[in-house]
Design an enzyme around this catalytic site. Structure first.
Site, PDB file in Angstrom:
ATOM      1  N   GLY A 238       0.829  -1.202   0.000  1.00  0.00           N
ATOM      2  CA  GLY A 238       0.000   0.000   0.000  1.00  0.00           C
ATOM      3  C   GLY A 238       0.859   1.246   0.000  1.00  0.00           C
ATOM      4  O   GLY A 238       2.083   1.169   0.117  1.00  0.00           O
TER       5      GLY A 238
ATOM      6  N   GLY B  45      -1.178  -5.138   0.473  1.00  0.00           N
ATOM      7  CA  GLY B  45      -2.341  -4.713  -0.310  1.00  0.00           C
ATOM      8  C   GLY B  45      -2.589  -5.550  -1.555  1.00  0.00           C
ATOM      9  O   GLY B  45      -3.738  -5.753  -1.968  1.00  0.00           O
TER      10      GLY B  45
ATOM     11  N   GLU C 145       3.961  -7.302   7.078  1.00  0.00           N
ATOM     12  CA  GLU C 145       3.736  -6.083   7.876  1.00  0.00           C
ATOM     13  C   GLU C 145       4.447  -6.077   9.223  1.00  0.00           C
ATOM     14  O   GLU C 145       4.607  -5.020   9.835  1.00  0.00           O
ATOM     15  CB  GLU C 145       2.230  -5.861   8.096  1.00  0.00           C
ATOM     16  CG  GLU C 145       1.468  -5.465   6.833  1.00  0.00           C
ATOM     17  CD  GLU C 145       1.037  -6.651   5.963  1.00  0.00           C
ATOM     18  OE1 GLU C 145       1.379  -7.807   6.311  1.00  0.00           O
ATOM     19  OE2 GLU C 145       0.363  -6.414   4.954  1.00  0.00           O
TER      20      GLU C 145
ATOM     21  N   ASP D  99      -3.257  -7.029   7.326  1.00  0.00           N
ATOM     22  CA  ASP D  99      -4.643  -6.572   7.178  1.00  0.00           C
ATOM     23  C   ASP D  99      -5.230  -7.070   5.847  1.00  0.00           C
ATOM     24  O   ASP D  99      -5.013  -8.218   5.490  1.00  0.00           O
ATOM     25  CB  ASP D  99      -4.712  -5.046   7.345  1.00  0.00           C
ATOM     26  CG  ASP D  99      -3.991  -4.285   6.247  1.00  0.00           C
ATOM     27  OD1 ASP D  99      -3.087  -4.844   5.601  1.00  0.00           O
ATOM     28  OD2 ASP D  99      -4.337  -3.110   6.005  1.00  0.00           O
TER      29      ASP D  99
HETATM   30  C1  QUE Z   1       6.843  -4.663   4.776  1.00  0.00           C
HETATM   31  C2  QUE Z   1       5.672  -4.098   4.385  1.00  0.00           C
HETATM   32  C3  QUE Z   1       5.599  -3.279   3.246  1.00  0.00           C
HETATM   33  C4  QUE Z   1       6.766  -3.058   2.509  1.00  0.00           C
HETATM   34  C5  QUE Z   1       7.942  -3.656   2.886  1.00  0.00           C
HETATM   35  C6  QUE Z   1       7.979  -4.450   4.029  1.00  0.00           C
HETATM   36  C7  QUE Z   1       4.370  -2.658   2.799  1.00  0.00           C
HETATM   37  C8  QUE Z   1       4.431  -1.853   1.627  1.00  0.00           C
HETATM   38  C9  QUE Z   1       5.620  -1.668   0.935  1.00  0.00           C
HETATM   39  C10 QUE Z   1       5.760  -0.871  -0.257  1.00  0.00           C
HETATM   40  C11 QUE Z   1       6.437  -1.349  -1.354  1.00  0.00           C
HETATM   41  C12 QUE Z   1       6.581  -0.603  -2.513  1.00  0.00           C
HETATM   42  C13 QUE Z   1       6.060   0.671  -2.579  1.00  0.00           C
HETATM   43  C14 QUE Z   1       5.374   1.179  -1.469  1.00  0.00           C
HETATM   44  C15 QUE Z   1       5.229   0.414  -0.331  1.00  0.00           C
HETATM   45  O1  QUE Z   1       6.750  -2.279   1.384  1.00  0.00           O
HETATM   46  O2  QUE Z   1       3.306  -2.839   3.417  1.00  0.00           O
HETATM   47  O3  QUE Z   1       4.859   2.426  -1.538  1.00  0.00           O
HETATM   48  O4  QUE Z   1       6.188   1.451  -3.706  1.00  0.00           O
HETATM   49  O5  QUE Z   1       3.290  -1.246   1.228  1.00  0.00           O
HETATM   50  O6  QUE Z   1       9.138  -5.030   4.424  1.00  0.00           O
HETATM   51  O7  QUE Z   1       4.546  -4.315   5.091  1.00  0.00           O
END
Ligand code: QUE
Length: 376
Positions: free
Chosen positions: A74, A126, A149, A157
């Protein structure tokens, strides 16, 4: 800069008999690994609801731009900014974001037409929410599915409270605690993937769906299933990680409290086992508060309806938005990139029960809840 690429491509593919069409949603932020933002979720929800009411739409396909990721998570950078601004209150943006995202996930779960999700490459957080509820979940030899997460002080979630406790044995609890990665073979084994095909066959799958002679009087879902069976498989199937570890996972996760289970996983000798070593190390570095949230959501969610799970998750996510652990996790991982979050408690034993309980209280009374109407 004048970039105005749409963040989701909304398209309709006319089928060969031309009376019918297939709706197509393409996540289109490949540089951000198609991580879901509020605008994307809103666009997807609107399109799905419109297509659902149209008799000429036989099915929907959800895919993404670029080979690397279907959807890596997300928009946690926007969430971080909103938490900074709200200074310990629940950021209005978070309420808005989670309400829209979970409504989208719920809509996918309960959709009246088949939904094919092309879950190739990274499918995390997500992205798992979009995949898990679909009627036809396609994975490939490049698929990497996870709920990571615990690394950012959030919790699994997007329906994790519903689907994790329903996985075979204790795999859901294990995957939620460790952020353990599933490949295409693992995903099909636990039941989060329906079919494993070659990643190079996306266009041929779309052509086959378009060329199929749709019979609106017959079960549409069964017709999609038959079409997908014709898509070529990869030459080599990924090596299973979960099936060979099933009895160990069940044993390690059999404890009756978060500390029991976490300590069993952390003290297990994993020498020489790459997959278990990685899972153990992710858990060891993860948020002690999250450890309790995962344990508790799997207990509660196992006996709750999908709509109730999403209502509980809006409560939990908004509490995460005011509590601080999540903000610190995003800071360490994506903002300052020091990779050293300062978690509020030193270990899983140090987290007071009252702190955990607060995440399961609702900030809203009854029908004031953002998802009060879901499933009703
Ligand atoms: C754990 C996570 C997330 C993560 C890396 C983790 C997560 C998440 C992102 C993410 C990845 C690429 C994107 C961004 C977010 O990385 O929930 O905006 O471009 O959304 O180790 O829970």
């Amino acid at each position: 800069m004048m970039s105005s690429e749409p963040v989701v491509l909304v398209d309709e593919l006319k089928t060969s008999c031309s009376a019918y069409s297939i709706g197509r949603l393409t996540l289109n932020k490949p540089k951000a690994l198609n991580a879901l933002d509020l605008e994307m979720a809103g666009l997807m929800l609107d399109a799905l609801l419109q297509w659902q009411s149209r008799d000429d739409i036989v099915a929907v396909v959800i895919d993404a731009s670029g080979e690397k990721a279907f959807c890596a998570g997300g928009d946690i950078v926007s969430m971080y900014k909103s938490m900074l601004e709200a200074k310990g209150a629940i950021p209005p943006f978070l309420e808005d974001f989670f309400k829209t995202e979970y409504t989208l996930d719920y809509t996918i779960h309960n959709y009246s037409k088949p939904i094919v999700v092309w879950g190739s490459g990274i499918v995390m957080g997500g992205g798992m929410g979009l995949l898990c509820g679909a009627s036809h979940r396609v994975v490939t030899e490049t698929s990497r599915l996870a709920m990571p997460e615990i690394t950012i002080g959030l919790y699994p979630d997007v329906g994790g409270s519903y689907f994790l406790p329903r996985l075979p044995g204790k795999t859901g609890l294990f995957l939620g605690l460790t952020g353990g990665q599933m490949n295409g073979t693992d995903a099909c084994f636990v039941g989060l993937g329906d079919i494993l095909v070659s990643s190079s066959e996306k266009e041929s799958m779309l052509s086959s769906l378009v060329e199929h002679q749709w019979n609106i009087g017959d079960d549409l879902s069964e017709q999609v299933t038959q079409v997908l069976k014709s898509v070529p498989k990869p030459e080599e199937l990924p090596q299973a990680n979960i099936e060979p570890h099933m009895s160990l996972i069940n044993e390690l996760c059999s404890g009756n409290s978060a500390p029991e289970v976490v300590n069993a996983i952390l003290t297990n000798n994993v020498e020489g086992d790459k997959w278990l070593t990685r899972a153990q190390s992710t858990l060891a570095k993860g948020s002690p508060i999250t450890m309790h949230l995962v344990f508790e959501q799997c207990q509660r969610g196992g006996e709750m309806s999908l709509a109730d799970c999403f209502r509980m998750e809006v409560d939990m996510s908004c509490r995460c938005g005011e509590q601080g652990e999540f903000q610190e996790g995003v800071r360490a991982l994506l903002i300052d990139k020091d990779m050293s979050p300062k978690w509020q408690y030193a270990s899983v034993e140090d987290v007071p029960a009252t702190v955990v309980e607060q995440f399961f209280t609702s900030p809203w009374e009854g029908d004031k809840h953002p998802l009060a109407q879901l499933g009703r």
